[in-house]
Write a protein that holds these residues in place. Structure first.
Motif, short mmCIF file in Angstrom:
data_model
loop_
_atom_site.label_atom_id
_atom_site.label_comp_id
_atom_site.label_asym_id
_atom_site.label_seq_id
_atom_site.Cartn_x
_atom_site.Cartn_y
_atom_site.Cartn_z
N GLU A 22 0.59 -1.29 -0.09
CA GLU A 22 -0.31 0.41 -0.15
C GLU A 22 1.06 0.96 0.02
O GLU A 22 0.13 1.93 0.41
N TRP A 23 1.86 1.23 -0.34
CA TRP A 23 3.06 2.36 0.22
C TRP A 23 4.03 2.39 -0.48
O TRP A 23 4.94 1.68 -1.44
N SER A 24 3.99 3.42 -1.02
CA SER A 24 5.58 3.87 -1.93
C SER A 24 6.33 5.56 -1.45
O SER A 24 5.18 6.26 -1.03
N LEU A 25 7.56 5.50 -1.99
CA LEU A 25 8.00 6.54 -2.19
C LEU A 25 7.78 7.54 -3.92
O LEU A 25 8.46 7.01 -4.32
N VAL A 26 7.15 8.71 -3.43
CA VAL A 26 7.54 9.33 -4.57
C VAL A 26 7.72 10.80 -4.76
O VAL A 26 8.11 11.99 -3.73
N ARG A 27 9.25 10.91 -5.67
CA ARG A 27 10.22 11.73 -5.86
C ARG A 27 9.71 12.52 -6.92
O ARG A 27 9.26 12.54 -7.90
N LEU A 28 8.87 13.81 -6.86
CA LEU A 28 9.02 14.90 -7.37
C LEU A 28 9.69 15.68 -8.27
O LEU A 28 10.60 16.95 -6.47
N PHE A 29 10.54 16.52 -9.17
CA PHE A 29 11.72 17.40 -9.06
C PHE A 29 11.96 17.52 -10.55
O PHE A 29 10.55 17.71 -11.41
N ASP A 30 12.63 18.86 -10.60
CA ASP A 30 13.10 19.31 -12.13
C ASP A 30 11.74 20.43 -12.46
O ASP A 30 11.03 20.03 -13.99
N PHE A 31 10.98 20.95 -12.14
CA PHE A 31 9.64 21.73 -11.86
C PHE A 31 10.16 22.96 -13.21
O PHE A 31 8.95 22.74 -14.62
N SER A 32 10.69 23.63 -13.42
CA SER A 32 10.85 25.06 -13.74
C SER A 32 11.20 23.98 -15.46
O SER A 32 11.02 24.87 -16.42
N ARG A 33 12.04 22.60 -15.64
CA ARG A 33 12.14 22.31 -17.60
C ARG A 33 11.11 21.60 -17.34
O ARG A 33 10.34 22.33 -18.21
N GLU A 34 11.20 20.63 -17.03
CA GLU A 34 9.91 19.51 -17.22
C GLU A 34 9.89 18.80 -16.03
O GLU A 34 10.33 17.59 -15.77
N ALA A 35 8.34 19.03 -15.34
CA ALA A 35 8.50 18.04 -14.06
C ALA A 35 8.48 16.46 -14.03
O ALA A 35 8.35 16.04 -15.21
N ARG A 36 9.13 16.21 -13.35
CA ARG A 36 9.26 14.78 -13.37
C ARG A 36 9.56 13.43 -12.34
O ARG A 36 9.18 14.58 -11.04
N ALA A 37 8.99 12.63 -12.32
CA ALA A 37 8.90 12.11 -11.22
C ALA A 37 9.59 10.33 -10.52
O ALA A 37 9.98 9.71 -12.50
N PHE A 38 9.79 9.90 -9.68
CA PHE A 38 9.93 8.41 -10.07
C PHE A 38 9.85 8.29 -8.21
O PHE A 38 9.20 8.77 -7.64
N GLU A 39 9.34 6.81 -8.54
CA GLU A 39 8.04 5.73 -7.22
C GLU A 39 9.79 4.82 -7.10
O GLU A 39 10.20 3.86 -7.95
N LEU A 40 9.92 4.32 -5.62
CA LEU A 40 10.35 3.54 -4.92
C LEU A 40 9.52 2.53 -4.38
O LEU A 40 8.33 3.90 -3.13
#
Length: 53
Positions: free
Chosen positions: A15-33
């Motif tokens: 039920e759980w994941s860690l999501v990191r959102l980054f690089d908003f000024s250029r092209e918002a990206r994300a990854f999930e662990l």
């Protein structure tokens, strides 16, 4: 992340994941662990809790 968040991530792996959102000024990206987080990152305790005896 707190010790409690780490404990919950291990207790509720499906039920759980860690999501990191980054690089908003250029092209918002994300990854999930997904747990166990120790498989993806080095977790080092950096805070202590003190209690009176």
């Amino acid at each position: 992340m707190s010790r409690n968040e780490l404990e919950v991530s291990n207790a509720r792996r499906n039920e759980w994941s860690l999501v990191r959102l980054f690089d908003f000024s250029r092209e918002a990206r994300a990854f999930e662990l997904r747990p166990p987080l120790e498989a993806h990152a080095s977790l080092i305790a950096t805070q202590y809790q003190a209690a009176f005896n």
